[in-house]
Design a protein around this motif. Sequence first.
Motif, PDB file in Angstrom:
ATOM      1  N   ASP A 123     -24.283  46.364-125.322  1.00 39.91           N
ATOM      2  CA  ASP A 123     -24.596  46.103-126.724  1.00 39.91           C
ATOM      3  C   ASP A 123     -24.749  44.601-126.949  1.00 39.91           C
ATOM      4  O   ASP A 123     -24.100  44.022-127.801  1.00 39.91           O
ATOM      5  CB  ASP A 123     -23.495  46.672-127.616  1.00 39.91           C
ATOM      6  CG  ASP A 123     -23.899  46.732-129.082  1.00 39.91           C
ATOM      7  OD1 ASP A 123     -25.113  46.748-129.356  1.00 39.91           O
ATOM      8  OD2 ASP A 123     -23.002  46.763-129.941  1.00 39.91           O
ATOM      9  N   LEU A 124     -25.591  43.996-126.154  1.00 43.62           N
ATOM     10  CA  LEU A 124     -25.773  42.550-126.237  1.00 43.62           C
ATOM     11  C   LEU A 124     -27.127  42.228-126.864  1.00 43.62           C
ATOM     12  O   LEU A 124     -28.172  42.536-126.294  1.00 43.62           O
ATOM     13  CB  LEU A 124     -25.701  41.915-124.840  1.00 43.62           C
ATOM     14  CG  LEU A 124     -24.377  42.089-124.102  1.00 43.62           C
ATOM     15  CD1 LEU A 124     -24.513  41.612-122.671  1.00 43.62           C
ATOM     16  CD2 LEU A 124     -23.281  41.335-124.817  1.00 43.62           C
ATOM     17  N   PRO A 125     -27.140  41.621-128.045  1.00 44.42           N
ATOM     18  CA  PRO A 125     -28.421  41.297-128.687  1.00 44.42           C
ATOM     19  C   PRO A 125     -29.195  40.206-127.959  1.00 44.42           C
ATOM     20  O   PRO A 125     -30.373  40.009-128.193  1.00 44.42           O
ATOM     21  CB  PRO A 125     -28.014  40.839-130.088  1.00 44.42           C
ATOM     22  CG  PRO A 125     -26.613  40.356-129.930  1.00 44.42           C
ATOM     23  CD  PRO A 125     -26.008  41.198-128.845  1.00 44.42           C
ATOM     24  N   SER A 126     -28.542  39.532-127.008  1.00 47.84           N
ATOM     25  CA  SER A 126     -29.203  38.438-126.295  1.00 47.84           C
ATOM     26  C   SER A 126     -29.780  38.872-124.952  1.00 47.84           C
ATOM     27  O   SER A 126     -30.248  38.049-124.189  1.00 47.84           O
ATOM     28  CB  SER A 126     -28.209  37.299-126.067  1.00 47.84           C
ATOM     29  OG  SER A 126     -27.122  37.765-125.286  1.00 47.84           O
ATOM     30  N   ASN A 127     -29.762  40.192-124.665  1.00 43.92           N
ATOM     31  CA  ASN A 127     -30.241  40.620-123.348  1.00 43.92           C
ATOM     32  C   ASN A 127     -31.732  40.366-123.206  1.00 43.92           C
ATOM     33  O   ASN A 127     -32.461  40.267-124.185  1.00 43.92           O
ATOM     34  CB  ASN A 127     -29.883  42.074-123.057  1.00 43.92           C
ATOM     35  CG  ASN A 127     -30.654  43.057-123.899  1.00 43.92           C
ATOM     36  OD1 ASN A 127     -31.839  42.899-124.148  1.00 43.92           O
ATOM     37  ND2 ASN A 127     -29.991  44.098-124.342  1.00 43.92           N
ATOM     38  N   ARG A 128     -32.171  40.227-121.974  1.00 45.61           N
ATOM     39  CA  ARG A 128     -33.567  39.948-121.639  1.00 45.61           C
ATOM     40  C   ARG A 128     -33.999  40.899-120.531  1.00 45.61           C
ATOM     41  O   ARG A 128     -33.183  41.309-119.713  1.00 45.61           O
ATOM     42  CB  ARG A 128     -33.745  38.514-121.124  1.00 45.61           C
ATOM     43  CG  ARG A 128     -33.164  37.411-121.974  1.00 45.61           C
ATOM     44  CD  ARG A 128     -34.074  37.146-123.165  1.00 45.61           C
ATOM     45  NE  ARG A 128     -33.553  36.110-124.010  1.00 45.61           N
ATOM     46  CZ  ARG A 128     -34.050  34.883-124.094  1.00 45.61           C
ATOM     47  NH1 ARG A 128     -35.081  34.526-123.351  1.00 45.61           N
ATOM     48  NH2 ARG A 128     -33.534  34.008-124.916  1.00 45.61           N
ATOM     49  N   VAL A 129     -35.286  41.236-120.508  1.00 42.00           N
ATOM     50  CA  VAL A 129     -35.833  42.101-119.461  1.00 42.00           C
ATOM     51  C   VAL A 129     -37.183  41.538-119.036  1.00 42.00           C
ATOM     52  O   VAL A 129     -37.998  41.161-119.866  1.00 42.00           O
ATOM     53  CB  VAL A 129     -36.039  43.552-119.967  1.00 42.00           C
ATOM     54  CG1 VAL A 129     -36.620  44.423-118.865  1.00 42.00           C
ATOM     55  CG2 VAL A 129     -34.737  44.143-120.471  1.00 42.00           C
TER      56      VAL A 129
END
Length: 58
Positions: A23-29
């Motif tokens: 639940d991390l709003p800063s995740n990147r893909v």
Amino acid sequence: MSEHTIAKEKAPKCSVCSKRITDLPSNRVIAHAENGEVTYTHFCSASCESKYLSKEKE
């Protein structure tokens, strides 16, 4: 995009630090396409993404 949190055991791991991304709003893909196949590289933060990209350039 889903509004639900991903279960920890099913969540992808950060490709740099191996932290589960739940639940991390800063995740990147980053999506990679090669020979008709798509793979995804997950990161828990912009910092981990930068570390990964720096290593790719070496």
